[in-house]
Each structure stands twice: as C-alpha cells, then as structure tokens.
Design a protein around this motif. Sequence first.
Motif: not given
Length: 173
Positions: A35-37, A110-111, A121-122, A125-128
Amino acid sequence: MNRSCSHPALAQPPSFSPREFRDALGMFATGVTIVTARNAAGKLVGLTASSFNSVSLEPPLVLWSLAHGASTMPVFANGSHYAIHVLAADQKALAQRFATRGIDRWAGLEHRPGIHGAPLLAGAAATFECFNRSRHQEGDHIIFVGEVERCAHRQGVPPLLYHGGKFYTEHPL
C-alpha cells in the motif's frame, strides 16, 4: 413456537496465546500487497500488507488494515488517497523490502504517480487506486475502506502468496 436465543453480552476471554492465534491465522493463505501514498509534504510512504480484501462491487470497495503503532499511520489516517498493489510472484524481494524497517524503501525503485499522486509500482499483478473512504478502529488495528477510483491488472500473471510464514506462488490444481 418462537424461541429467543440468549447471547452473551461480551466475548469470552481467549483460551489461547497470541502466538497460537498468530500461528492459526498463518494457515490462511493470502495474497501479498503493498500500500503506497504520499504524505502532505509529498514524501513517498509504503508498506507490505496481507490484510487486503474486497468489500463491495457497487460501489467498488476494498479494505486493508494497519497497526495503530505503524510509523505510516498518520499518512494513511489523514490522507485522501492511496494505492494498493497486488504483487506478482516475481516480486518477493519487493514485499520484503517494504516490510523492512529503517531502510529507504524507495531508493532506485521504479514508480509513477497515480491519478491522485499515490505512487504506482511497476510490475504488480493488479493495482487499485483508492479514495480513503472510511476508517474503523478494531482492536490494535485500523481498518481502512477504500473506494476504488481506478484499477488495472495484468492478464496471466501469477500472484505472490503468503502462507505459514513463507512466500509461495500459485500452482493450479
């Protein structure tokens, strides 16, 4: 005949140790997410989390949880957006990197910015990409409910799994 059941007003105290509880929870295989922010000053934050789940299709909602004492709690509790990355099987090192304390998790990584600035993020498998819709305090964690504003996935990419304290990849039965 109408019978009413009496329910206890409080749960019984646990009959097991925290270690026994943790070991039992480890028997549930999960996917692995990061989880990123961005904080208010624009600094990137992120963490590895296995407490991710879908909540609703309409509206599109997901949840994840974070311990009260986590250093990133203020960013997620006060921020408006975050991104959740379901890791691919080849991203074990990335999962470990974002679970390690006291390092620069972003060094050389890498982002790119998502629609509201949360870093993407590169290779996931999935991003939300989520609006921070609500937070619920339960026990020693805060449960975050995110309203998904954008999602993407890579077809045919096996996910990274976690079970019993070890990483796995999927093997169809």
